[in-house]
Design an enzyme around this catalytic site. Structure first.
Site, PDB file in Angstrom:
ATOM      1  N   ASP A  66       4.034   0.549  -0.552  1.00 48.19           N
ATOM      2  CA  ASP A  66       3.468   1.841  -1.467  1.00 48.19           C
ATOM      3  C   ASP A  66       3.486   2.625  -0.407  1.00 48.19           C
ATOM      4  O   ASP A  66       2.143   2.916   1.034  1.00 48.19           O
ATOM      5  CB  ASP A  66       1.858   2.047  -1.433  1.00 48.19           C
ATOM      6  CG  ASP A  66       1.141   3.101  -1.537  1.00 48.19           C
ATOM      7  OD1 ASP A  66       1.904   4.273  -2.228  1.00 48.19           O
ATOM      8  OD2 ASP A  66       0.084   3.518  -1.751  1.00 48.19           O
ATOM      9  N   ASP A  86       5.515   9.496  -2.740  1.00 49.84           N
ATOM     10  CA  ASP A  86       4.943   7.928  -2.693  1.00 49.84           C
ATOM     11  C   ASP A  86       6.038   7.857  -3.982  1.00 49.84           C
ATOM     12  O   ASP A  86       5.693   7.606  -4.749  1.00 49.84           O
ATOM     13  CB  ASP A  86       3.201   8.453  -3.386  1.00 49.84           C
ATOM     14  CG  ASP A  86       2.449   7.759  -3.827  1.00 49.84           C
ATOM     15  OD1 ASP A  86       2.837   6.938  -3.436  1.00 49.84           O
ATOM     16  OD2 ASP A  86       1.214   8.227  -4.597  1.00 49.84           O
TER      17      ASP A  86
END
Length: 380
Positions: free
Chosen positions: A89, A270
């Protein structure tokens, strides 16, 4: 002195640390099948994670993608190693997995770290919590040996989740954050920073190739770039600030008309976000332009629209990055199609967007900590 980009970034596969990724079914699809989606989305709107705390080789690690848009890979923690499936992430900075001491229902369905079985484990008295869009976890900071493929981080600080709230239907055990470290007296050093500081990787870069394949082909690579995963040249974009993977977007357009970001805006790249998120008013405008209809917290559209709707173009640092209808129209498990645009529920003082996996599947992305920038090129 900044390292030489032309020599440092382009590497061949025999010098690469490659980590395989898998694409996993998202919480959205899991909950849709259980008729639980609407309640969960009302309770947990999208927001960025909020965290509080009381060699010369290029490694390419495979990721897996199962049916939707979360990409996960395997790591191990402890001695002997215990294996976990984690989300890589770029929107957060902490590595965490569930503890065997966590009795939350969410923890019970995942692999939990058994600290007493590791000879290299040590704990601390530091506690922390993280709030994501889908839930909250609370835990303690511990240290142990962490392995990402052939990369090894000795005495790596990481989080052990002691309680989890939300996260319904999560298909991964924990999260491996790759964002910049957050300044805090009690926050553990992110694993990428520790690997960089101990010389395990020769260049402070990592990169993602997110395959459109439902299962295999996706990778995250550390220490350099394998040019076989993209077409043409990498286009470099400076970060807005050297503390987050946020870049400046010039404008967002369709059919040569600016439809959002008319005065420029920020966008976070992201890998932990499935869709493209933006301000609610502008997202509503886009939904109207493409003819989607709201229903049950999604915007549905005819599946045949993939053949007629134009690309939506993100212009970044003077370069156009088209997102075609085939990418922003998705087909659900019921056979109905919906759009990949979502409203950010948390308002900001300036216009900001999140470019998630819908965008990143189209463009190979290089995250360059050495020069505080992101490189983008069309993915193979």
């Amino acid at each position: 002195m900044k390292w030489l980009v032309l020599l440092g970034l382009v590497a061949f596969s025999e010098c690469i640390f490659k980590i395989p990724l898998r694409r996993v079914k998202t919480m959205r699809k899991t909950l849709s099948g259980k008729n639980m989606l609407n309640d969960v989305l009302k309770e947990h709107p999208y927001r960025l994670p909020q965290i509080s705390f009381r060699g010369s080789n290029l490694i390419i690690h495979p990721l897996r993608n199962i049916r939707d848009t979360f990409y996960v890979g395997n790591i191990t923690i402890g001695t002997p190693p215990q294996e976990f499936q984690v989300l890589f992430d770029t929107g957060s900075s902490v590595l965490w997995v569930p503890s065997v001491l966590c009795n939350s229902s969410t923890c019970s369905i995942h692999v939990r770290f058994r600290h007493l079985q590791s000879s290299t484990f040590r704990t601390t008295n530091k506690t922390f919590w993280i709030t994501y869009g889908a839930g909250t976890m609370k835990g303690v900071v511990a240290h142990d040996t962490v392995r990402i493929g052939d990369l090894v981080s000795i005495d790596q600080p990481f989080g052990l989740s002691m309680a989890e709230y939300g996260f319904h239907g999560r298909r991964f055990d924990g999260v491996l954050g790759l964002n910049y470290p957050r300044q805090s007296c009690c926050r553990p050093t992110p694993i990428f920073d520790k690997l960089k500081n101990q010389g395990a990787i020769s260049e402070p870069v990592f990169a993602f190739y997110l395959s459109k394949d439902e299962q295999e082909g996706s990778v995250v690579m550390f220490g350099g770039v394998d040019h076989r995963y993209y077409k043409g040249e990498l286009n470099w974009v400076p970060l807005v600030k050297a503390d987050d993977w946020t870049i400046q977007v010039d404008r967002i357009s369709m059919r040569r008309e600016v439809i959002a970001c008319s005065d420029g805006c920020d966008a976070l790249l992201d890998t932990g976000a499935s869709f493209i998120h933006g301000p609610g008013r502008l997202i509503d405008d886009i939904q109207k332009l493409i003819g989607s209809e709201p229903r049950d917290l999604k915007h549905y559209i005819s599946c045949s629209a993939v053949n007629t709707l134009p690309s939506i173009i993100f212009t970044i640092n003077g370069i156009n990055y088209p997102v075609p209808a085939q990418a922003y129209i998705l087909k659900g498990s019921t056979g109905h199609c919906y759009t990949a645009f979502r409203a950010k529920r948390v308002r900001t003082s300036t216009e900001s967007w999140v470019l998630g996996d819908v965008f990143l599947r189209l463009y190979f992305s290089v995250f360059d900590r050495g020069n505080d920038r992101i490189g983008l090129a069309p993915a193979m």
